[in-house]
Motif scaffolding. Structure first.
Motif, PDB file in Angstrom:
ATOM      1  N   TYR A   1       4.811 -14.277  -4.201  1.00  0.00           N
ATOM      2  CA  TYR A   1       4.443 -13.854  -2.856  1.00  0.00           C
ATOM      3  C   TYR A   1       3.563 -12.611  -2.820  1.00  0.00           C
ATOM      4  CZ  TYR A   1       8.445 -16.900  -2.141  1.00  0.00           C
ATOM      5  OH  TYR A   1       9.310 -17.965  -2.198  1.00  0.00           O
ATOM      6  N   LEU A   2       3.635 -11.795  -3.857  1.00  0.00           N
ATOM      7  CA  LEU A   2       2.809 -10.585  -3.888  1.00  0.00           C
ATOM      8  C   LEU A   2       1.394 -10.964  -4.306  1.00  0.00           C
ATOM      9  CD1 LEU A   2       2.586  -7.547  -3.582  1.00  0.00           C
ATOM     10  CD2 LEU A   2       3.373  -7.297  -5.949  1.00  0.00           C
ATOM     11  N   LYS A   3       0.428 -10.664  -3.438  1.00  0.00           N
ATOM     12  CA  LYS A   3      -0.951 -11.109  -3.650  1.00  0.00           C
ATOM     13  C   LYS A   3      -1.907  -9.975  -4.017  1.00  0.00           C
ATOM     14  CE  LYS A   3       0.227 -15.298  -2.618  1.00  0.00           C
ATOM     15  NZ  LYS A   3       0.337 -16.320  -3.694  1.00  0.00           N
ATOM     16  N   ALA A   4      -1.590  -8.740  -3.637  1.00  0.00           N
ATOM     17  CA  ALA A   4      -2.495  -7.629  -3.928  1.00  0.00           C
ATOM     18  C   ALA A   4      -1.776  -6.306  -3.675  1.00  0.00           C
ATOM     19  CB  ALA A   4      -3.754  -7.701  -3.071  1.00  0.00           C
ATOM     20  N   MET A   5      -2.292  -5.234  -4.331  1.00  0.00           N
ATOM     21  CA  MET A   5      -1.723  -3.904  -4.129  1.00  0.00           C
ATOM     22  C   MET A   5      -2.848  -2.892  -3.925  1.00  0.00           C
ATOM     23  SD  MET A   5       1.517  -3.692  -6.796  1.00  0.00           S
ATOM     24  CE  MET A   5       0.536  -3.643  -8.294  1.00  0.00           C
ATOM     25  N   PHE A   6      -2.611  -1.949  -3.019  1.00  0.00           N
ATOM     26  CA  PHE A   6      -3.527  -0.825  -2.793  1.00  0.00           C
ATOM     27  C   PHE A   6      -2.767   0.436  -3.183  1.00  0.00           C
ATOM     28  CE2 PHE A   6      -5.674   2.440  -0.285  1.00  0.00           C
ATOM     29  CZ  PHE A   6      -7.013   2.152  -0.538  1.00  0.00           C
ATOM     30  N   VAL A   7      -3.066   0.969  -4.357  1.00  0.00           N
ATOM     31  CA  VAL A   7      -2.278   2.046  -4.967  1.00  0.00           C
ATOM     32  C   VAL A   7      -3.079   3.339  -4.959  1.00  0.00           C
ATOM     33  CG1 VAL A   7      -1.060   2.796  -7.036  1.00  0.00           C
ATOM     34  CG2 VAL A   7      -1.120   0.359  -6.443  1.00  0.00           C
ATOM     35  N   MET A   8      -2.485   4.388  -4.414  1.00  0.00           N
ATOM     36  CA  MET A   8      -3.171   5.680  -4.338  1.00  0.00           C
ATOM     37  C   MET A   8      -2.415   6.729  -5.147  1.00  0.00           C
ATOM     38  SD  MET A   8      -4.147   5.661  -0.267  1.00  0.00           S
ATOM     39  CE  MET A   8      -2.622   4.859   0.231  1.00  0.00           C
TER      40      MET A   8
ATOM     41  N   PHE B   1       0.851  -1.193   0.000  1.00  0.00           N
ATOM     42  CA  PHE B   1       0.000   0.000   0.000  1.00  0.00           C
ATOM     43  C   PHE B   1       0.882   1.236   0.000  1.00  0.00           C
ATOM     44  CE2 PHE B   1       1.000  -0.775   4.402  1.00  0.00           C
ATOM     45  CZ  PHE B   1       1.131   0.486   4.971  1.00  0.00           C
ATOM     46  N   GLY B   2       0.315   2.353  -0.441  1.00  0.00           N
ATOM     47  CA  GLY B   2       1.047   3.608  -0.433  1.00  0.00           C
ATOM     48  C   GLY B   2       0.539   4.555  -1.496  1.00  0.00           C
ATOM     49  N   ALA B   3       0.900   5.841  -1.336  1.00  0.00           N
ATOM     50  CA  ALA B   3       0.410   6.877  -2.243  1.00  0.00           C
ATOM     51  C   ALA B   3       1.566   7.588  -2.937  1.00  0.00           C
ATOM     52  CB  ALA B   3      -0.421   7.905  -1.469  1.00  0.00           C
ATOM     53  N   SER B   4       1.267   8.139  -4.105  1.00  0.00           N
ATOM     54  CA  SER B   4       2.203   8.949  -4.875  1.00  0.00           C
ATOM     55  C   SER B   4       3.453   8.136  -5.209  1.00  0.00           C
ATOM     56  CB  SER B   4       2.533  10.232  -4.094  1.00  0.00           C
ATOM     57  OG  SER B   4       3.197  11.165  -4.900  1.00  0.00           O
ATOM     58  N   ALA B   5       4.638   8.601  -4.796  1.00  0.00           N
ATOM     59  CA  ALA B   5       5.857   7.848  -5.108  1.00  0.00           C
ATOM     60  C   ALA B   5       5.801   6.445  -4.503  1.00  0.00           C
ATOM     61  CB  ALA B   5       7.086   8.592  -4.604  1.00  0.00           C
ATOM     62  N   ARG B   6       5.178   6.319  -3.339  1.00  0.00           N
ATOM     63  CA  ARG B   6       5.036   4.999  -2.716  1.00  0.00           C
ATOM     64  C   ARG B   6       4.058   4.133  -3.506  1.00  0.00           C
ATOM     65  NH1 ARG B   6       4.926   8.787   1.541  1.00  0.00           N
ATOM     66  NH2 ARG B   6       6.743   8.687   2.902  1.00  0.00           N
ATOM     67  N   GLY B   7       3.158   4.772  -4.230  1.00  0.00           N
ATOM     68  CA  GLY B   7       2.303   4.027  -5.138  1.00  0.00           C
ATOM     69  C   GLY B   7       3.072   3.569  -6.354  1.00  0.00           C
ATOM     70  N   MET B   8       3.986   4.398  -6.820  1.00  0.00           N
ATOM     71  CA  MET B   8       4.779   4.055  -8.000  1.00  0.00           C
ATOM     72  C   MET B   8       5.767   2.933  -7.719  1.00  0.00           C
ATOM     73  SD  MET B   8       5.362   7.941  -9.398  1.00  0.00           S
ATOM     74  CE  MET B   8       6.291   7.492 -10.868  1.00  0.00           C
ATOM     75  N   THR B   9       6.289   2.868  -6.489  1.00  0.00           N
ATOM     76  CA  THR B   9       7.156   1.742  -6.160  1.00  0.00           C
ATOM     77  C   THR B   9       6.372   0.436  -6.161  1.00  0.00           C
ATOM     78  OG1 THR B   9       6.821   2.079  -3.785  1.00  0.00           O
ATOM     79  CG2 THR B   9       8.714   3.163  -4.780  1.00  0.00           C
ATOM     80  N   GLN B  10       5.080   0.531  -5.922  1.00  0.00           N
ATOM     81  CA  GLN B  10       4.233  -0.658  -6.035  1.00  0.00           C
ATOM     82  C   GLN B  10       3.988  -1.036  -7.500  1.00  0.00           C
ATOM     83  OE1 GLN B  10       0.686  -0.875  -3.230  1.00  0.00           O
ATOM     84  NE2 GLN B  10       1.154   1.303  -3.149  1.00  0.00           N
ATOM     85  N   THR B  11       3.569  -0.044  -8.289  1.00  0.00           N
ATOM     86  CA  THR B  11       3.187  -0.352  -9.668  1.00  0.00           C
ATOM     87  C   THR B  11       4.377  -0.818 -10.495  1.00  0.00           C
ATOM     88  OG1 THR B  11       3.405   1.984 -10.306  1.00  0.00           O
ATOM     89  CG2 THR B  11       1.220   1.210  -9.654  1.00  0.00           C
TER      90      THR B  11
END
Length: 207
Positions: free
Chosen positions: A80-87, A61-71
């Motif tokens: 192991y990665l099962k889901a992402m919450f991207v803001m 989970f995370g927003a902005s740049a922290r969202g981009m590190t997810q995407t």
């Protein structure tokens, strides 16, 4: 630092892992925006899955740049990665972050990169060094009618451009690839979606 978020999730039985990207804050290495997030993220997932407290099921989970590190992990092969919450994270790095409609997003790119450079300078030179004070001082001079927003040419920005001791090649690269030539495809998430196995909850803003 997400300590408050971690505390709330821990009450629900979750473990929260917070990682600084390569080269910033407590992490080692050299900082290059979003260049190694996919490979470093894969290694982090692998590390988490092998911990004795882990069930090898990871959500992010995370927003902005922290969202981009997810995407950046959209097309990861990690099991192991099962889901992402991207803001509020873009799907097309070049078109939506760097050169929107072909125009350089000066207000975002210069301020954000200058802010990250403060952390880089603190790690490299120390907070009492003249180099750090220069970087921090230039950052505070960006806004305003006489600020660095008016500095020209755009590719010669104090403390950021590679010609300065505290600069990096990353800022200069933006202008070497200021047309859509495919260089930034590593962060074009729209091209990764087809290869993704992940459920993703996207939250956006409307201005």
């Amino acid at each position: 630092d997400y300590s408050d978020v971690g505390l709330q999730f821990s009450k629900l039985g979750y473990v929260v892992v917070v990682q600084d990207v390569r080269g910033l804050y407590a992490s080692e290495g050299e900082f290059h925006p979003f260049l190694t997030e996919a490979t470093d993220g894969y290694d982090t997932l692998d590390w988490i899955a092998k911990q004795p407290w882990s069930n090898a099921k990871v959500g992010t989970f995370g927003a902005s740049a922290r969202g981009m590190t997810q995407t950046a992990l959209t097309d990861t092969t990690s099991p192991y990665l099962k889901a992402m919450f991207v803001m509020v994270a873009p799907s097309k790095y070049f078109q939506e972050v760097l050169f929107q409609g072909g125009a350089f997003r000066q207000e975002l790119v210069q301020v954000w990169n200058a802010a990250q450079n403060i952390s880089v300078a603190a790690k490299k030179y120390g907070v009492s060094s003249p180099e750090f004070k220069s970087v921090y001082g230039e950052y505070t001079q960006i806004p305003g009618p006489n600020g660095l927003y008016w500095n020209l040419p755009l590719n010669d920005f104090p403390t950021l451009s590679a010609k300065y001791e505290t600069g990096t090649s990353d800022y200069d690269l933006l202008f070497k690839h200021s047309v859509l030539d495919g260089y930034f495809n590593y962060m074009d998430i729209s091209q990764k979606n087809a290869a993704s196995h992940l459920p993703v909850y996207n939250v956006g803003g409307w201005y």
